[in-house]
Design an enzyme around this catalytic site. Structure first.
Site, short mmCIF file in Angstrom:
data_model
loop_
_atom_site.label_atom_id
_atom_site.label_comp_id
_atom_site.label_asym_id
_atom_site.label_seq_id
_atom_site.Cartn_x
_atom_site.Cartn_y
_atom_site.Cartn_z
NE ARG A 49 -2.72 0.37 3.45
CZ ARG A 49 -1.88 0.70 4.60
NH1 ARG A 49 -1.20 1.66 4.72
NH2 ARG A 49 -1.84 -0.08 5.69
CE1 TYR A 101 -18.66 10.40 -14.76
CE2 TYR A 101 -17.57 10.46 -12.35
CZ TYR A 101 -18.25 9.87 -13.36
OH TYR A 101 -18.50 8.44 -13.37
CG ASP A 173 -11.32 15.66 -13.89
OD1 ASP A 173 -10.74 15.02 -14.85
OD2 ASP A 173 -12.22 14.87 -13.57
CE LYS A 198 -14.75 7.44 -17.15
NZ LYS A 198 -14.79 8.66 -16.66
C1 LIG Z 1 -15.20 8.92 -15.06
C2 LIG Z 1 -14.72 10.52 -14.69
C3 LIG Z 1 -14.46 10.41 -13.28
C4 LIG Z 1 -14.52 9.39 -12.42
O1 LIG Z 1 -13.59 8.44 -12.55
P1 LIG Z 1 -13.96 6.94 -12.07
O2 LIG Z 1 -12.48 6.27 -12.78
O3 LIG Z 1 -15.00 6.39 -12.69
O4 LIG Z 1 -13.86 6.62 -10.87
C5 LIG Z 1 -13.92 11.76 -13.17
N1 LIG Z 1 -13.82 12.86 -13.94
C6 LIG Z 1 -14.25 12.72 -15.17
C7 LIG Z 1 -14.19 13.81 -16.02
C8 LIG Z 1 -14.68 11.65 -15.56
O5 LIG Z 1 -15.03 11.38 -16.68
#
Ligand SMILES: *Cc1c(COP(=O)(O)O)cnc(C)c1O
Length: 386
Positions: A49, A101, A173, A198
């Site tokens: 961890r 999101y 983000d 993604k």
């Molecule tokens: C999908 C997404 C998240 C969350 O991520 P996960 O891997 O699904 O937990 C956060 N920000 C954006 C812009 C996203 O598209």
């Protein structure tokens, strides 16, 4: 490694770094714990961890790609965001993009809101609105640009300057753009966040999240939180991400090309009322998008005549999958109103223009003619049904 182009850096993360074997593909180290060479001595790894060689290789590579100093890998994007926001204290105020999101909205409002964090949602494409939302207890600004799902663009340089002046942590983000297209640290970001589920992963086969810190000090604080909270990415999934990053540059090039062609095609289609894609000259912030990113990405949304038509299009797709998520090699379509943005209150969605006639497309890297042919037949079938 810093002097190489990003495409090259991404391919060479960890190559030959395993000195015991010289492995080109950096190995997966599943070991949960490590033998100490002696009392008070460590190989650098004590417990998985706290540190794992496969994760460390990935994290160092991610820091280089984003141009930050410290990368951290988590079990999901939400795990990364949760860890980051547990940096703050009860009573702190955070400003966030309103077209964010849906899961981030849920975390901030329904989870961290109960722990005493105060959140304001503002259109961050309007710098004056961000300034107007500031309070004496404001500690951070969280921005997604392009926004989700309407693809609004926030001015990273202007927001970076504002955050510096008011000593706010500037969090970007960068999931939609990736470090191949947009480099938030160059505009003053303090932390870059990714849902690596993604584009970084890119194959719809791994769930992962990333934080990258601008400074060693902030990186150390985020590492303390990562180790304390424990939502780390498994060594197997770290390896999958290492493998995915090798093709990130190529994939983004094709996502850009395909999305641009599809956006242009949609704009001409009589059943489409509006197309939201920053690469189109009709996008209100096209010039801003062009000035702060080296591509427009693979995400777009569009409005059809009615909610009923949107449903019919989704039902008639054959190649394209009606599915949540984005950023993979396969093209996916979703209905944000009831899926990705289901938890956002109605009045906020009405203000933004998210309703059941709005479809979001994550354009994959298939041959673009095949994607367009599927859209064409789905639209035609939906019109016949109507
Ligand atoms: C999908 C997404 C998240 C969350 O991520 P996960 O891997 O699904 O937990 C956060 N920000 C954006 C812009 C996203 O598209």
């Amino acid at each position: 490694m810093k002097t190489l182009a990003r495409a090259t850096q991404a391919i060479h993360i960890g190559v030959g770094k395993d000195s015991a074997t010289g492995a080109i593909s950096y190995p997966i180290y599943p070991s949960a714990t490590y033998r100490h060479p002696g009392v008070g001595q460590s190989t650098g790894f004590d417990y998985s961890r706290s540190g794992n060689p496969t994760r460390q290789t990935l994290e160092e590579g991610l820091a280089v790609l984003e141009g930050g100093v410290r990368g951290l890998a988590f079990s999901s994007g939400m795990a990364a965001l949760t860890t980051l926001f547990l940096h703050f204290r009860t009573g702190d105020h955070i400003i966030a993009s309103e077209d964010i999101y849906g899961g981030t909205y849920r975390l901030l409002t329904l989870v961290l809101g109960n722990l005493g964090l105060h959140i304001s949602y503002v259109p961050t494409s309007d710098v004056a609105a961000v300034q107007a939302a500031m309070q004496p207890n404001t500690r951070a600004l969280l921005v997604e640009t392009p926004g989700n799902p309407l693809m609004g663009i926030s001015d990273l340089a202007a927001l970076g300057t504002l955050c510096r002046k008011h000593e706010l942590m500037f969090i970007v983000d960068n999931t939609f753009m990736t470090p191949m297209l947009q480099r938030p640290f160059e505009f003053g970001a303090d932390v870059v966040v990714h849902s690596a589920t993604k584009y970084l992963g890119g194959h719809n086969d791994v769930c992962a999240g990333v934080l990258v810190a601008r400074t060693a000090e902030l990186g150390e604080r985020l590492y303390f939180l990562q180790n304390s909270i424990g939502a780390v990415l498994s060594p197997q999934d770290c390896w999958l991400l290492l493998r995915s990053l090798k093709t990130l540059s190529l994939r983004m090039e094709r996502h850009n090309q395909n999305a641009m062609q599809i956006a242009q095609w949609l704009e001409k289609h009589p059943a489409v009322k509006a197309v939201h894609y920053p690469g189109l000259p009709s996008h209100p912030q096209h010039a801003l998008a062009q000035s702060q990113a080296s591509g427009f990405g693979g995400m777009l949304s569009f409005r059809v005549r009615s909610a009923q038509m949107a449903r019919k299009v989704l039902e008639r797709l054959t190649l394209i999958s009606f599915a949540e998520s984005l950023g993979g090699v396969e093209t996916l379509m979703t209905l944000p109103d009831i899926q990705t943005h289901g938890d956002i209150p109605r009045e906020q969605k009405d203000r933004l223009g998210i309703d059941e006639s709005l479809l979001r497309l994550s354009v994959g890297i298939e041959d673009v003619a095949d994607i367009i042919a599927d859209l064409e037949q789905a639209f035609a079938a939906a019109e016949r049904d109507a």
